[in-house]
Scaffold this active site. Structure first.
Site, PDB file in Angstrom:
ATOM      1  CD  GLU B  49      38.469  18.901  72.823  1.00 13.60           C
ATOM      2  OE1 GLU B  49      38.963  19.925  72.316  1.00 13.60           O
ATOM      3  OE2 GLU B  49      38.905  17.766  72.602  1.00 13.60           O
ATOM      4  CG  ASP B  60      45.551  25.778  69.760  1.00 10.42           C
ATOM      5  OD1 ASP B  60      45.057  24.733  69.322  1.00 10.42           O
ATOM      6  OD2 ASP B  60      45.536  26.097  70.967  1.00 10.42           O
ATOM      7  CE1 TYR B 175      43.498  15.818  70.194  1.00 11.66           C
ATOM      8  CE2 TYR B 175      41.680  16.625  71.534  1.00 11.66           C
ATOM      9  CZ  TYR B 175      42.452  16.690  70.381  1.00 11.66           C
ATOM     10  OH  TYR B 175      42.174  17.638  69.423  1.00 11.66           O
TER      11      TYR B 175
END
Lengths: 453, 274
Positions: B49, B60, B175
């Site tokens: 990634e 994040d 994911y």
């Protein structure tokens, strides 16, 4: 041709608008919206009539939470189910007369509504020209329009069984309002506030702590509202099981822009009733300051279908629209995606969000509510700027002539009203939204005037 | 067959799980991040990634936030990110590259041009953190035209009846965001994973990668024992950050330290027989 950004009905465009549309296959194409004249019938005068008809600009957003190309739900998957749940809960609350009754009770006996519409006689005389009325949102409990929305959302959060509230705040007005209702209902409360703002809005920080809220200074980025918003979203995504995210402006992912607008529309609904009682007609112009845009959306929305009423949103031009130090997202930004919605944003060529600047912490945000972006594109509302200096001057003008100390945010609106009033005939009417009171700003103003407190 | 599909097919034949490490573009500079990227396959990366720095990474945690800011300071733009992938492709035509980022830089670049240029540079798949299925039409057409896989995120909060919505239009792999929270913070328990995976398997045949909170070889091995791949990001970025000098510049230890940690993670992942 019909206006592709409006699903049904009339078009208010004053000029052709280039719009980028996404087709079902995800292909982009540009379309031009042609201007069309709409002749107004009898203006809707009932202030209680909040239902949008078929041919209305008030029927947005669509099912995807969009106003034209703006709005939407650009969030991580973790939050999507929560937004869908919130949307459902909000619809159910809207349809429940008991919810409305409960909200009305708190708005009247706790917030102190309705707020007066004040004819600013001395300011009108000094400026010479249009009559200036002030919608006195600064008289609400906690000193700003913020409590209108917070009251609605806290009742919703309680219906949804949430026990903890997170919120972002810039000037601290939304933070104080949120901490206030958390104290009222005995709920846990965390307020995220940029470290820069914590510094320049100390009285509000102290207020929030007295009210029992945990104030979390955010040091990321420039330490202002944008960074506080990021951090509040991170808290929400981490504590989804018990936490309600109480957004303070008409931005963020759907349904927040719609919900906050609906709760703030009480401002415009009352204004309509009050100006009819005072003047027997609608105002010619309504002026309101815009950061995220909740006080402006609140006063504009009930007038969207009255095309004879000019709607002007005043953005913070900071050091000047072209100074590079500005918060004027609509005038100097371009459409992009931040904090869950597509809207006008201050950004560089690579799509990185740039820092906003304004003397007023409440306007210091590089974006704006998506419905404002849409109203700007279709030409129904106009968006202009007032600089730091113009706001400071208007702050003093209002204080000196009316005995009303306005928030620096609201001073931006007053500045623009003072600019246009002298050029308007004496029988014209301007309504300025005084969104908050300026006690919190006296330190900032003193510093700029070279006075040590 | 796409590089991603090919890689997972090979791994399945070999009875192995995949390790997917993360590198932030231009963190702290173009050459260092390219050197890490180039060293990753030999250190045991099965897919990679590449993070596209964004000014406001609201999903994040602090580690990736700091990496993104270092990347921007290090000169990252979408154009530079694609140049980095193209430079990697000169020496590696096998390891799948997935770009991970936020919507706005893609929208600013132009979705169609972005997908075409990404494909040309050698990108295989996209993870766009703030683009749920409800907003995916922005990229669906252009990505399909360019042959890029759209990798969908699925979370513990995603209810069963929503899984078909999330998986419609998904390709490459899925994911699984194993915790409610931001990257690099909490770790999902074995119990939580054991409960989650069968739920996802019932709804998709795509390989499933687990990410968020995997910081040690043991946790990575644990993840691939139930899923098909483990994503490790913040742990590697923490290692990278610890090697920087006082001015935030790379040192001689930066690249070897990250790759060494990656090797330990890969050994643990590849020791799991499936």
């Amino acid at each position: 041709m019909t206006c592709p950004t409006i699903r049904q009905g009339l078009v208010f465009c004053r000029h052709p608008v280039q719009n980028r549309l996404t087709s079902g296959q995800g292909r982009l194409h540009d379309d031009t919206i042609e201007p069309r004249t709409y002749s107004c019938g009898v203006a809707k005068l009932s202030a209680t009539d909040t239902q949008a008809g078929a041919n209305s600009l008030r029927s947005g957003p669509d099912g995807r939470g969009r106003f034209g190309i703006f709005g939407g739900r650009f969030v991580a998957e973790t939050l999507m189910p929560l937004l869908l749940e919130l949307d459902g809960a909000y619809r159910a609350a809207q349809a429940d007369p008991e919810f409305r009754r409960e909200l009305d009770y708190y708005l009247k006996d706790y917030v102190g509504r309705p707020s007066p519409l004040w004819f600013a006689r001395r300011m009108t005389r000094e400026l010479g020209g249009a009559k200036i009325y002030m919608k006195r949102e600064e008289l609400n409990h906690t000193g700003s329009h913020k409590l209108n929305n917070v009251m609605g959302q806290i009742l919703l959060a309680r219906r949804m069984g949430r026990t903890r509230i997170v919120a972002e705040t810039g000037a601290g007005q939304h933070g104080v309002a949120t901490a206030t209702v958390c104290a009222l209902f005995g709920m846990k409360c965390a307020i995220y506030m940029g470290a820069t703002d914590v510094e320049r809005q100390k009285p509000n920080v102290f207020r929030m702590r007295l009210l029992g809220a945990e104030v979390v200074p955010v040091t990321a980025g420039a330490g202002t509202l944008k960074d506080a918003m990021n951090e509040a979203m991170r808290d929400w995504v981490t504590n989804v099981h018990d936490t309600y995210f109480l957004v303070g402006t008409v931005a963020g992912p759907h349904p927040y822009p719609q919900m906050v607008r609906d709760f703030q529309s009480v401002i415009g609904v009352e204004t309509k009733e009050q100006i009819m009682a005072a003047e027997g007609r609608l105002p010619d112009t309504i002026v309101a300051a815009i950061g995220g845009g909740s006080n402006a959306m609140g006063i504009f929305h009930p007038f969207l279908d009255d095309p004879e009423v000019r709607l002007i949103g005043v953005e913070a031009a900071g050091c000047g629209l072209d100074s590079g130090r500005t918060a004027a997202s609509i005038e100097r930004g371009r459409p992009g995606v931040l904090h869950g919605n597509r809207t006008y944003l201050l950004q560089d060529a690579d799509g990185q969000i740039t820092e906003a600047h304004s003397i007023s912490a409440g306007l210091d945000y590089p974006g704006v509510g998506p419905e404002h972006s849409w109203l700007s594109d279709i030409g129904r509302a106009e968006y202009v700027g007032a600089t730091d200096q113009e706001a400071l001057d208007a702050f003093q003008l209002c204080t000196r002539t009316e005995g009303i100390i306005p928030a620096l945010e609201s001073a931006h609106a007053i500045a623009y009203a003072a600019k246009i009033a002298p050029d308007m005939a004496e029988d014209r009417i301007i309504v300025v939204n005084i969104s908050g009171r300026g006690d919190k700003d006296i330190f900032t103003v003193a510093e700029h005037l070279g006075v040590k407190l | 067959m796409s590089r991603i599909a090919r890689r997972f097919a090979t791994l399945r034949q070999q009875g192995r799980g995949a390790l997917i490490p993360y590198v932030e573009a231009c963190d702290p500079d173009f050459d260092t991040s390219l050197a890490i990227l180039r060293g990753m396959p030999a250190a045991g990366a099965d897919l990679i990634e590449v993070g596209v720095p964004f000014s406001d990474p609201s999903a994040d945690g602090p580690t990736i936030q700091k990496a993104a800011l270092r990347g921007l300071k290090g000169g990252s733009t979408m154009k530079r990110v694609l140049e980095m992938v193209a430079a990697f492709r000169e020496g590696d035509d096998e390891t799948p590259i997935i770009l991970m980022g936020y919507t706005n830089p893609i929208e600013a670049y132009g979705p169609e041009r972005f997908c075409a240029d990404a494909r040309k540079a050698g990108v295989d798949g996209l993870i766009v953190v703030d683009m749920p299925p409800e907003e995916a039409d922005l990229l669906a057409g252009p990505a399909a035209a360019a042959g890029l896989d759209i990798i969908r995120l699925v979370a513990p909060t995603t209810p069963d009846d929503r899984l078909p919505v999330v998986f419609s239009g998904a390709s490459g792999f899925v994911y699984y965001v194993s915790i409610t929270g931001v990257t690099g913070t909490r770790t999902a328990s074995t119990d939580e994973l054991a409960h989650a995976l069968p739920r996802l398997r019932r709804a998709t045949d795509l390989p499933i990668a687990i990410g968020f909170g995997i910081r040690t070889p043991e946790l990575a091995a644990n993840a691939v024992s139930v899923a098909d791949a483990a994503v490790v990001a913040s742990a590697l970025l923490n290692t990278l950050e610890a090697t920087l000098d006082a001015n935030g510049q790379a040192t001689a230890r930066t690249v070897p330290a990250v790759l060494e940690q990656l090797r330990a993670l890969a050994d643990a992942v590849h020791a799991v027989r499936k």
